[in-house]
Enzyme design. Structure first.
Site, PDB file in Angstrom:
ATOM      1  N   SER A  14       0.871  -1.175   0.000  1.00 46.23           N
ATOM      2  CA  SER A  14       0.000   0.000   0.000  1.00 46.23           C
ATOM      3  C   SER A  14       0.902   1.217   0.000  1.00 46.23           C
ATOM      4  CB  SER A  14      -0.867   0.005   1.263  1.00 46.23           C
ATOM      5  OG  SER A  14      -1.263   1.326   1.564  1.00 46.23           O
ATOM      6  N   HIS A  39      -1.655  -1.986  -4.043  1.00 47.83           N
ATOM      7  CA  HIS A  39      -2.912  -1.763  -3.319  1.00 47.83           C
ATOM      8  C   HIS A  39      -3.067  -0.252  -3.171  1.00 47.83           C
ATOM      9  CE1 HIS A  39      -5.972  -2.673  -0.177  1.00 47.83           C
ATOM     10  NE2 HIS A  39      -5.473  -1.618   0.437  1.00 47.83           N
ATOM     11  N   ASP A  41      -5.232   2.914  -1.994  1.00 48.35           N
ATOM     12  CA  ASP A  41      -6.270   3.240  -1.016  1.00 48.35           C
ATOM     13  C   ASP A  41      -7.001   4.518  -1.395  1.00 48.35           C
ATOM     14  OD1 ASP A  41      -5.937   1.184   1.135  1.00 48.35           O
ATOM     15  OD2 ASP A  41      -3.889   1.976   1.133  1.00 48.35           O
ATOM     16  N   MET A  43      -9.891   7.087  -0.382  1.00 51.12           N
ATOM     17  CA  MET A  43     -10.692   7.524   0.776  1.00 51.12           C
ATOM     18  C   MET A  43     -11.417   8.813   0.416  1.00 51.12           C
ATOM     19  SD  MET A  43      -8.031   6.916   3.877  1.00 51.12           S
ATOM     20  CE  MET A  43      -6.976   5.458   3.954  1.00 51.12           C
ATOM     21  N   HIS A  73      -8.695  -0.164  -3.224  1.00 47.93           N
ATOM     22  CA  HIS A  73      -9.408  -0.332  -1.947  1.00 47.93           C
ATOM     23  C   HIS A  73     -10.301   0.891  -1.768  1.00 47.93           C
ATOM     24  CE1 HIS A  73      -9.154  -0.872   2.703  1.00 47.93           C
ATOM     25  NE2 HIS A  73     -10.380  -1.031   2.233  1.00 47.93           N
ATOM     26  N   MET A  75     -12.539   2.957   0.009  1.00 49.33           N
ATOM     27  CA  MET A  75     -13.116   3.327   1.321  1.00 49.33           C
ATOM     28  C   MET A  75     -13.989   4.554   1.111  1.00 49.33           C
ATOM     29  SD  MET A  75      -9.712   2.563   3.556  1.00 49.33           S
ATOM     30  CE  MET A  75      -8.627   2.655   2.148  1.00 49.33           C
ATOM     31  N   MET A 144     -10.185  -6.528   6.981  1.00 49.72           N
ATOM     32  CA  MET A 144      -9.425  -5.400   7.536  1.00 49.72           C
ATOM     33  C   MET A 144      -8.909  -5.774   8.920  1.00 49.72           C
ATOM     34  SD  MET A 144      -9.202  -2.981   5.356  1.00 49.72           S
ATOM     35  CE  MET A 144      -8.410  -1.768   6.418  1.00 49.72           C
ATOM     36  N   PHE A 150      -6.460   5.057   8.049  1.00 46.14           N
ATOM     37  CA  PHE A 150      -5.090   5.537   8.265  1.00 46.14           C
ATOM     38  C   PHE A 150      -4.099   4.382   8.195  1.00 46.14           C
ATOM     39  CE2 PHE A 150      -8.066   8.312  10.356  1.00 46.14           C
ATOM     40  CZ  PHE A 150      -7.653   9.572   9.932  1.00 46.14           C
ATOM     41  N   ASP A 178      -5.307  -6.528   5.455  1.00 46.45           N
ATOM     42  CA  ASP A 178      -4.852  -5.144   5.258  1.00 46.45           C
ATOM     43  C   ASP A 178      -4.911  -4.384   6.571  1.00 46.45           C
ATOM     44  OD1 ASP A 178      -4.247  -2.638   4.227  1.00 46.45           O
ATOM     45  OD2 ASP A 178      -6.225  -2.332   3.333  1.00 46.45           O
TER      46      ASP A 178
HETATM   47  O1  LIG Z   1      -6.521   0.501   3.996  1.00 40.07           O
HETATM   48  C1  LIG Z   1      -5.638   0.980   4.646  1.00 40.07           C
HETATM   49  C2  LIG Z   1      -5.950   1.896   5.773  1.00 40.07           C
HETATM   50  O2  LIG Z   1      -7.312   2.050   5.861  1.00 40.07           O
HETATM   51  C3  LIG Z   1      -4.197   0.707   4.259  1.00 40.07           C
HETATM   52  O3  LIG Z   1      -4.166  -0.151   3.152  1.00 40.07           O
HETATM   53  C4  LIG Z   1      -3.408   0.070   5.360  1.00 40.07           C
HETATM   54  O4  LIG Z   1      -3.532   0.736   6.544  1.00 40.07           O
HETATM   55  C5  LIG Z   1      -1.944  -0.127   4.946  1.00 40.07           C
HETATM   56  O5  LIG Z   1      -1.055   0.527   5.735  1.00 40.07           O
HETATM   57  P1  LIG Z   1      -0.316  -0.133   6.993  1.00 40.07           P
HETATM   58  O6  LIG Z   1       0.282  -1.419   6.541  1.00 40.07           O
HETATM   59  O7  LIG Z   1       0.674   0.893   7.374  1.00 40.07           O
HETATM   60  O8  LIG Z   1      -1.364  -0.354   8.052  1.00 40.07           O
HETATM   61 FE   LIG Z   2      -6.140  -0.580   2.180  1.00 44.62          FE
END
Ligand SMILES: O=C(CO)[C@H](O)[C@H](O)COP(=O)(O)O
Ligand SMILES: [Fe+2]
Length: 231
Positions: A14, A39, A41, A43, A73, A75, A144, A150, A178
């Site tokens: 990510s 990946h 993200d 948001m 992803h 969100m 998740m 975050f 994730d």
């Molecule tokens: O979806 C996510 C947060 O909502 C990110 O993909 C995820 O947090 C990846 O970062 P880390 O490995 O630092 O947690």
């Molecule tokens: Fe993610």
């Protein structure tokens, strides 16, 4: 007939906590370090209390890395709204949150018809049973392991029960984890049955990302091999 093939290990960094001012370079760096996919993200500031980017950025990235698999992803609220734009921008997988969707079968079909793989994501508080009625409609289940929104949060080990349940009941499903996944948490993910591994800060913040990716892969491949011997 099942839509799922035998799962193999895939590591998807990510880039959420990478230096986004040089996004394409960071993405290339991840692929050169041995990543299998990216990946990304998305948001919207509503479904989660944070903002990142949308399809215009994906569209700019695509020509720079024509063959890289983009896992979006999403969100976002109203995930059905962005299916066509993400497909046009070059996304390969559209992973939406079950909590944000009113008509799951229709959205799954829409994503598939747009030529993308269907990912269905569960927040930590959402029971795994929520997605069971749709198992023939999605390709990837994303469990998740932090509250979405975050990067850099602490891994929630109690989510492994969901992964184990899915792996037991759907041996050939792609199961993605994730949030807070890195060298110290990969073994429990691998043993529970996750095969698509998202890792953000543990990879992008490492002095040698290729070493971290190799370590994650080794853990998952060992667990897959072990489970195949036990079958
Ligand atoms: O979806 C996510 C947060 O909502 C990110 O993909 C995820 O947090 C990846 O970062 P880390 O490995 O630092 O947690
Ligand atoms: Fe993610």
């Amino acid at each position: 007939m099942s839509r799922h093939a035998t799962p193999c290990c895939k590591i998807g960094p990510s880039i959420l906590c990478a230096d986004l001012s040089c996004l394409a370079d960071e993405c290339q760096r991840m692929m050169q370090s041995g990543a299998d996919y990216l990946h990304l993200d998305v948001m919207d500031g509503h479904f989660v209390p944070n903002l990142t980017f949308g399809h215009p950025i994906v569209k700019c990235l695509r020509p720079k890395m024509p063959d890289v698999y983009f896992d979006m992803h999403m969100m976002v609220e109203n995930p059905e709204k962005w299916v066509e734009s993400m497909s046009d921008a070059g996304a390969n997988q559209y992973t939406f949150h079950v909590e944000a969707c009113e008509d799951i079968p229709t959205l799954c079909r829409k994503i598939q018809e747009a030529g993308m793989r269907v990912g269905i994501a569960l927040k930590p508080g959402t029971p795994v049973e929520t997605i069971l009625p749709y198992s023939e409609l999605f390709d990837v289940a994303l469990v998740m392991t932090v509250e979405p929104g975050f990067g850099g949060q602490r891994f929630m080990e109690d989510m492994m029960a969901k992964v184990q349940y899915l792996r037991t009941n759907f041996p050939n499903l792609d199961i993605e984890v994730d949030g807070g996944v890195g060298p110290s948490t990969i073994d429990v993910c691998a043993e529970a049955g996750a095969n698509m591994i998202v890792s953000g800060t543990a990879i992008t913040g490492a002095s040698d990302p290729s070493q971290v990716i190799a370590l994650l892969r080794n853990s998952v491949e060992n667990a897959i091999q072990k489970s195949q011997l036990e079958r």
